[in-house]
Design a protein around this motif. Structure first.
Motif, PDB file in Angstrom:
ATOM      1  N   VAL B 219      43.898  51.250  40.415  1.00 31.72           N
ATOM      2  CA  VAL B 219      43.951  50.925  39.232  1.00 31.72           C
ATOM      3  C   VAL B 219      43.990  49.522  38.928  1.00 31.72           C
ATOM      4  N   VAL B 220      43.422  48.585  38.439  1.00 30.07           N
ATOM      5  CA  VAL B 220      43.625  47.351  38.250  1.00 30.07           C
ATOM      6  C   VAL B 220      44.796  47.071  37.177  1.00 30.07           C
ATOM      7  N   THR B 221      45.717  46.199  37.455  1.00 32.20           N
ATOM      8  CA  THR B 221      46.694  45.960  36.455  1.00 32.20           C
ATOM      9  C   THR B 221      46.727  44.485  35.931  1.00 32.20           C
ATOM     10  N   ARG B 222      46.470  43.433  36.599  1.00 35.50           N
ATOM     11  CA  ARG B 222      46.499  42.169  36.738  1.00 35.50           C
ATOM     12  C   ARG B 222      45.538  41.537  37.567  1.00 35.50           C
ATOM     13  N   ALA B 223      45.056  40.237  37.213  1.00 32.52           N
ATOM     14  CA  ALA B 223      44.316  39.314  37.890  1.00 32.52           C
ATOM     15  C   ALA B 223      44.495  37.941  37.896  1.00 32.52           C
ATOM     16  N   VAL B 224      44.062  37.201  39.074  1.00 35.33           N
ATOM     17  CA  VAL B 224      44.162  35.847  39.101  1.00 35.33           C
ATOM     18  C   VAL B 224      42.744  35.296  38.937  1.00 35.33           C
ATOM     19  N   LEU B 225      42.481  34.760  37.916  1.00 36.18           N
ATOM     20  CA  LEU B 225      40.841  34.503  37.653  1.00 36.18           C
ATOM     21  C   LEU B 225      40.521  32.961  37.954  1.00 36.18           C
ATOM     22  N   LYS B 226      39.330  32.930  38.471  1.00 41.25           N
ATOM     23  CA  LYS B 226      38.842  31.485  38.809  1.00 41.25           C
ATOM     24  C   LYS B 226      38.294  30.623  37.690  1.00 41.25           C
ATOM     25  N   LEU B 227      38.820  29.653  37.294  1.00 40.65           N
ATOM     26  CA  LEU B 227      37.844  29.050  35.849  1.00 40.65           C
ATOM     27  C   LEU B 227      37.241  27.756  36.577  1.00 40.65           C
ATOM     28  N   HIS B 228      35.802  27.651  35.929  1.00 43.28           N
ATOM     29  CA  HIS B 228      35.097  26.606  36.236  1.00 43.28           C
ATOM     30  C   HIS B 228      34.962  25.358  35.046  1.00 43.28           C
ATOM     31  N   PRO B 229      34.761  24.327  35.820  1.00 47.24           N
ATOM     32  CA  PRO B 229      34.504  23.221  34.628  1.00 47.24           C
ATOM     33  C   PRO B 229      34.229  23.585  33.344  1.00 47.24           C
ATOM     34  N   GLY B 230      34.624  22.910  32.340  1.00 46.72           N
ATOM     35  CA  GLY B 230      34.029  23.102  30.968  1.00 46.72           C
ATOM     36  C   GLY B 230      32.717  22.535  31.019  1.00 46.72           C
TER      37      GLY B 230
END
Lengths: 475, 475
Positions: B219-230
């Motif tokens: 069960v996924v509880t947290r994540a580190v997400l990758k951001l792209h340039p605006g």
């Protein structure tokens, strides 16, 4: 005279290995097995300084069925198997285990198909990376995985180690360039996951069990590779910045202004920059008195048409106070001249040998502080040691080279411990792109928790219960 | 009167479920457990037409420790657990199993951190996708995962199903936007893989065991997400082409000319185009007498500055004979108007209900032939059936909608069989982006080999030996 029981075990082993070899010969053909001094010296090592054991034989299967047959036999005989690609790894992942069968993938050197309409290529694991790059180019595409070993490394090894390289910031790691895989499991089962679609959510994507597993969970035999649009050239600049914050700000600015088209963002700290100028004699495009130098590259369809946008990005960076000095390449030849500064590491390594070299990563925001802390720690502990910092910083990856170490820390172990303890404290990785192999096993727990290691061991037990695949590597 | 042995099992179950509930209340707090008619109707279904069983309770933990405690208890009591995000799935992956504890992630609705220097965001699994998109935007970045359910779906569900959406061609699937994960295993073990680096080859990357596993392995509880340039805006065109080969050629041409910057390449076949014009009243930007319409979009930093390059790409496509007719958006409003043609599917679905909807993928080169073959097969088998074809064709993903089916094939099963048999023959996937859940279980073997299914079962047994996690889903 020894008791009979004392001799039984070796005799059984002898019989057993004779049976194994007979079966292997039948499976892959006499001419594809070498033993003893017939095994080329090159098969006993990789590009690291790791030394393995004495192999039982070197087997070179010519197709997937022969790989499967060889694995089935070794599995039956409880015999360890060490898969080998181009043996260009730097972590000792492909050096022989004592008594192992070396399984060379060189016989699977095939390009089966280039599907230009789908933008993909189907290759055998033994295909040399450079051959794949050139075939993609000839078909009007680009296969953007690129690393120094391109002329020797095999795609199967790139996949098994999830190789990185120069242009990860734009195209990702090897993982991101693999659509499908064919893998032979420890017991010889052929698992075909030869997916050809960018989107396929029909249950868990099993290929990720094998990409980066360093041959410990299965042997990659074929792959479906994703191709990118062909590029016509590149714009590049060498930019001097006052500190790491300015470098990070420059990257953010460039990615925003260029809509994510940055294909390389290499940093060279002043120590590296001065070293490469001294060792290679390359002319300095920018004065060597700045803290950090960034090599920014943007590949594209038409470098000339894209230059005004690239220059406008740099002008805006100047105005924002991010740039101390900069040189913009005016031709593809100048782009290459800038890269020769980065590629000059090869000359530094030979001039300063023996060195100890690191491939680490740290969250991008913390790279500047981490480099400063490592430099200070090494200066304190090893005042005479020469250290240089550089790397694919846009991807969070830093390399550092320390040496010559002969009279300072001959085993390199003290330097390793000093560096890796700081990497651990920064939440970094002891291996950004080279893998764990034998070389980094002692440090793996610095970057992976006990629960992660337990899960890795559990997967290994589940997929290779006899432990025959590349034993002693990674875990 | 039943024998005492006949009554023992239910009585034990009763006692057992009382013990379980007491333990769960202690672990997550009284107010975070609902039973019977207190369980909201919405928790009993997702956006598909799948119906599950009657749950034992709905539990809403407020942090990772509470999720771990809840799972540990359910594991001890051999009680099935169904993780639930925003329940916007279309495959039935989150509908209750009989007697299961529903584990809602809505209590983990947090943005813990936005690290602008590293270009990443740390979030709880319960965070709504749109909130993440907006927070990224506010910080000068883009989180490019985007799908119709953005206002309701949770990132944990996006990760568990490896969601796709509109811009996969440029930014990848959810998998490609996840740097790190925290997962709770079946027995309550917390596995933290909260990596923050784009490059980390310190052993196998375990997060890929859980991305796309639909809650069956953890069960996924947290994540580190990758951001792209605006991004500042987009250029877009609606292009009519004569056939699928021209569409594929146009995509290849556009990717080459725009250096891989195409952010969407949506195809609408003539049947879809006419239907959306008829059902929505949107004005046709291009006459409705062409075979296929492509919506090409290129997001970027500065849409106005990037327009000449976009127009030059289209002019060259005209000259190369790839384009029959085209309209180029002259403003962001016109870009949105073009998208309203694609988004009009919602109206078509409600006007033609009940429909049966497909989410399949086929190697790009074969999409044209595959669509023609499916259309012909359905015309033969169900002459009165209305069918429309469209989809994220640049990613190999086709959607088709058939209906109303009431008087033709009320269960939809005959239509499904006809379509999936052709998908199988083309080497395609029965689920491009929606996952398997309950809905596509009967068809999974059409896209995965027996060896792949065996490996999936083996992983399930190894990671969840009691089989409590989302039982009956996927496999």
């Amino acid at each position: 005279m020894p008791l009979e029981t004392d001799r039984e075990e070796p005799m059984n082993l002898e019989r057993s290995s004779a049976g194994l070899l007979t079966a292997l010969k039948r499976a892959v053909g006499d001419s594809n097995i070498k033993r003893g001094s017939d095994i080329p010296e090159a098969a006993l090592r990789d590009w690291s300084d790791e030394r393995g054991g004495t192999p039982l034989a070197l087997v070179t299967p010519r197709d997937t069925d022969a790989v499967a047959a060889a694995l089935r036999i070794c599995h039956d005989y409880d015999t360890p198997v060490v898969p080998q690609g181009g043996r260009t790894g730097l972590a000792g992942g492909a050096v022989p285990s004592e008594g192992a069968v070396l399984l060379s993938m060189a016989g699977l050197d095939r390009i089966d198909e280039i599907d230009t309409a789908s933008g993909l290529m189907v290759v055998g694991a033994g295909c040399i990376l450079q051959r794949i790059q050139e075939a993609a180019l000839d078909a009007g595409f680009s296969f953007p995985l690129d690393l120094g070993a391109r002329g020797s490394c095999q795609i199967g090894g790139n996949i098994a180690t999830n190789a990185g390289g120069n242009r990860v910031i734009r195209y990702g790691m090897t993982r991101d360039l693999v659509l499908g895989l064919e893998v032979v499991l420890a017991d010889g089962t052929v698992l075909s996951i030869m997916n050809r679609m960018p989107k396929n959510n029909a249950a868990l994507d099993l290929k990720h069990l094998f990409i980066g597993s360093e041959g410990t969970l299965g042997v990659v035999t074929r792959a479906v590779l994703k191709l990118h649009p062909g590029v016509g050239g590149a714009n590049a600049a060498l930019v001097a910045v006052a500190d790491f914050e300015a470098a990070a700000g420059l990257l953010r600015h460039a990615q925003r202004a260029l809509s994510g088209r940055v294909t390389a963002f290499e940093l060279m700290w002043n120590d590296y920059y001065r070293a490469v100028l001294a060792e290679t004699g390359v002319r300095a495009p920018v004065e060597p008195d700045h803290a950090i130098y960034a090599l920014i590259e943007m590949q594209g369809a038409d470098a000339d048409a894209e230059r005004p946008g690239f220059e406008a990005m740099l002008e805006a960076a100047f105005e924002a106070g991010l740039v101390a000095d900069a040189a913009i390449a005016q031709s593809q030849r100048e782009v290459e001249a800038f890269w020769s500064l980065r590629d000059g590491i090869a000359e530094i390594l030979s001039r300063r040998a023996p060195t100890i070299n690191f491939d680490v990563s740290v969250p991008l925001a913390r790279i500047g502080a981490c480099v400063d802390e490592i430099r200070a720690a090494l200066e304190t502990a090893f005042p005479a040691l020469k250290v240089i910092f550089f790397g694919h910083a846009g991807d969070s990856n830093i390399h550092l080279v320390a040496g010559p170490i002969t009279d300072i820390d001959p085993t390199g172990h003290g330097i390793e411990k000093a560096v890796y303890e700081i990497i651990r404290a920064y939440g970094g990785s002891v291996s950004a792109e080279h893998g764990i192999g034998l070389h980094k096993k002692p440090w793996l727990a610095y970057s992976r928790s006990e629960n992660e290691l337990a899960m890795l061991r559990q997967l290994k037990r589940s997929l290779d219960p006899k432990g025959i695949l590349n034993p002693g590597k990674v875990l």
